[in-house]
Motif scaffolding. Structure first.
Motif, PDB file in Angstrom:
ATOM      1  N   UNK A 106       0.855  -1.191   0.000  1.00 30.43           N
ATOM      2  CA  UNK A 106       0.000   0.000   0.000  1.00 30.43           C
ATOM      3  C   UNK A 106       0.891   1.242   0.000  1.00 30.43           C
ATOM      4  N   UNK A 107       0.348   2.414  -0.307  1.00 30.45           N
ATOM      5  CA  UNK A 107       1.129   3.643  -0.179  1.00 30.45           C
ATOM      6  C   UNK A 107       1.491   3.879   1.289  1.00 30.45           C
ATOM      7  N   UNK A 108       2.754   4.149   1.561  1.00 33.88           N
ATOM      8  CA  UNK A 108       3.226   4.336   2.937  1.00 33.88           C
ATOM      9  C   UNK A 108       3.878   5.710   3.053  1.00 33.88           C
ATOM     10  N   UNK A 109       3.381   6.506   4.008  1.00 32.32           N
ATOM     11  CA  UNK A 109       3.991   7.813   4.277  1.00 32.32           C
ATOM     12  C   UNK A 109       5.126   7.597   5.269  1.00 32.32           C
ATOM     13  N   UNK A 149       8.086   6.666  10.515  1.00 31.61           N
ATOM     14  CA  UNK A 149       9.312   6.822  11.299  1.00 31.61           C
ATOM     15  C   UNK A 149       9.015   7.381  12.691  1.00 31.61           C
ATOM     16  N   UNK A 150       7.995   8.239  12.775  1.00 29.95           N
ATOM     17  CA  UNK A 150       7.595   8.776  14.083  1.00 29.95           C
ATOM     18  C   UNK A 150       7.013   7.647  14.950  1.00 29.95           C
ATOM     19  N   UNK A 151       6.222   6.779  14.350  1.00 26.47           N
ATOM     20  CA  UNK A 151       5.671   5.631  15.083  1.00 26.47           C
ATOM     21  C   UNK A 151       6.802   4.747  15.613  1.00 26.47           C
ATOM     22  N   UNK A 168       6.097   9.521  -0.059  1.00 22.59           N
ATOM     23  CA  UNK A 168       5.233   8.330  -0.017  1.00 22.59           C
ATOM     24  C   UNK A 168       5.852   7.247  -0.890  1.00 22.59           C
ATOM     25  N   UNK A 169       5.918   6.042  -0.372  1.00 23.71           N
ATOM     26  CA  UNK A 169       6.439   4.911  -1.152  1.00 23.71           C
ATOM     27  C   UNK A 169       5.412   3.783  -1.138  1.00 23.71           C
ATOM     28  N   UNK A 170       5.534   2.877  -2.099  1.00 22.57           N
ATOM     29  CA  UNK A 170       4.686   1.687  -2.104  1.00 22.57           C
ATOM     30  C   UNK A 170       5.433   0.562  -1.397  1.00 22.57           C
ATOM     31  N   UNK A 207       6.160  -4.569   7.431  1.00 19.78           N
ATOM     32  CA  UNK A 207       7.484  -5.132   7.153  1.00 19.78           C
ATOM     33  C   UNK A 207       8.562  -4.062   7.231  1.00 19.78           C
ATOM     34  N   UNK A 208       8.257  -2.874   6.719  1.00 20.78           N
ATOM     35  CA  UNK A 208       9.220  -1.770   6.808  1.00 20.78           C
ATOM     36  C   UNK A 208       9.470  -1.431   8.266  1.00 20.78           C
TER      37      UNK A 208
END
Length: 319
Positions: free
Chosen positions: A253-256, A261-263, A288-290, A295-296
Motif C-alpha cells: 500500500x502507499x506508505x507515508x 518513522x515517528x511511530x 510516499x512509497x509503495x 514489514x518496513x
C-alpha cells in the motif's frame, strides 16, 4: 517447474568420496542405474570433481558429485585431494565409499572428522563385499554401525538398501531445516513482540499520569497503533502454515515515511539503553512509497534494536 528444470542450487547435492579404486564410480552407476561415471582399474581416473544433475527416484532432483581419490599422491595428487575437500562446501549428503578388502584408514577417518565438523549427514559404504569370504562378510556385518552399509557394486548387492538410507538422510535433513526455520521464526517474533508491548506499557503509564487532554489523545493514538501491530504479530505466530510453507505475505500500500518513522520512534523510546538517546531526524512529510508498512517497520526496528545492543553512550539517529 518439472524436476528437469530444477536449478542446481535447489537440488540436493549428493557427493561420493573415497580412496582411489574404492569403487566410487561403480557405486554411482549402481545407485543411479546409469553409466554416469567412468569405471577403470587404473588408479586416479577421476582427476577433478564431476557434477551431474539428474532425477533420482525416490530422492527427486539431485546433483551427483564424483570426487578424486582422497589418497592421491605427489604434488598433483595433493591438489586433487584439496579439490575433493572443497566439494564439502557444496555437499548436502556425503557418501564415503570404502574398499571392504582394505578397511577404514587414516584418510577415511580424517574425512569423517570433516563431515562432523561441517555438520554434513553421511553414509559409510563398504564396497566390494563380493570379494570377501563368507566368514569375513559375517564379521564385517557384525561390526557395522548405524549409517554404514555393506554393498557390492559389481553384482548390485544391497544397492537398494543404500538408496533407502540416502532417502532417510535427505528426509532427516529436510525435517531439521524445517525445525530450524520454525525456531528462527519464533525467535524473531519473540523479539518483534517486545517492541509494541514496551510502547503499550510505557505510554499507558504516561496516560494514567497525564492531565493534559490533548497530550493524552496523542498517547492514545500511539498505544492504538501498537495494539494493531501486536495483534498482527500474534496472528503471524498463530498462522503456522506460513512457517510450514515458507511463505510470507506482503500487503503493498502507499506508505507515508514521516509518520511511520515517528511511530517507530514512539515504539522504541522506552527500550533505549540508559545513557543513550534515540533521535528521529524528520524527513519530507510528503514522501510516499509503495510497500508493506508492517514489514518496513520490522526492518527499521531490527536495525534500531541492533544499534541498542552495541551502543552504551551517546545517541542513535535515523530518518
Amino acid at each position: 517447474m518439472g524436476m528437469n528444470q530444477t536449478p542446481a542450487s535447489e537440488r540436493v547435492h549428493v557427493s561420493f568420496f573415497g580412496k582411489r579404486n574404492a569403487g566410487k564410480s561403480s557405486i554411482i552407476n549402481a545407485v543411479t542405474g546409469q553409466d554416469l561415471a567412468i569405471v577403470s582399474s587404473v588408479m586416479g581416473t577421476t582427476t577433478d570433481p564431476v557434477y551431474k544433475t539428474m532425477e533420482l527416484l525416490p530422492l527427486g532432483p539431485v546433483m551427483v558429485i564424483d570426487t578424486p581419490g582422497i589418497d592421491d599422491e605427489g604434488e598433483l595428487g595433493a591438489l586433487r585431494v584439496h579439490k575433493s575437500y572443497q566439494v564439502l562446501n557444496k555437499t548436502d549428503i556425503a557418501i564415503l565409499v570404502i574398499d571392504s578388502t582394505a578397511g577404514k584408514g587414516e584418510e577415511e577417518l580424517e574425512l569423517i572428522h570433516r563431515f562432523h565438523k561441517k555438520g554434513i549427514p553421511y553414509l559409510i559404504v563398504y564396497n566390494k563385499i563380493d570379494l570377501l569370504s563368507t566368514e569375513k562378510i559375517k564379521d564385517l556385518a557384525m561390526s557395522v554401525r548405524a549409517g554404514e552399509v555393506l554393498v557390492s557394486a559389481s553384482d548390485g548387492m544391497n544397492i537398494q538398501e543404500l538408496k533407502d538410507h540416502e532417502q532417510e538422510l535427505i528426509e532427516s535433513r529436510e525435517l531439521a531445516e524445517q525445525a530450524e526455520l520454525k525456531q528462527s521464526f519464533l525467535n524473531n517474533m519473540s523479539h518483534e513482540i517486545r517492541t509494541p508491548l514496551n510502547a503499550i506499557v510505557g505510554f499507558s503509564r504516561i496516560i494514567a499520569e497525564s492531565t493534559n487532554e490533548e497530550e493524552r489523545l496523542g498517547y492514545y493514538e500511539i498505544v492504538e497503533s501498537n495494539n494493531e501491530r501486536l495483534l498482527q504479530l500474534i496472528n503471524e505466530i498463530l498462522d503456522l502454515s506460513k512457517i510450514e510453507s515458507g511463505i510470507v505475505e506482503f500487503t503493498i500500500t502507499p506508505v507515508r515515511l514521516h509518520p511511520l518513522c515517528k511511530e517507530i520512534h514512539d515504539a522504541h523510546i522506552f527500550r533505549c539503553p540508559e545513557g543513550v538517546e534515540l533521535i528521529y531526524e524528520p524527513s519530507d512529510e510528503n514522501i510516499v512509497i509503495d510497500g508493506d508498512k508492517n514489514r518496513i517497520f520490522q526492518v527499521i526496528s531490527n536495525l534500531i534494536g541492533n544499534a541498542f545492543k552495541f551502543t552504551t553512550t551517546g545517541h542513535i539517529s535515523y530518518g
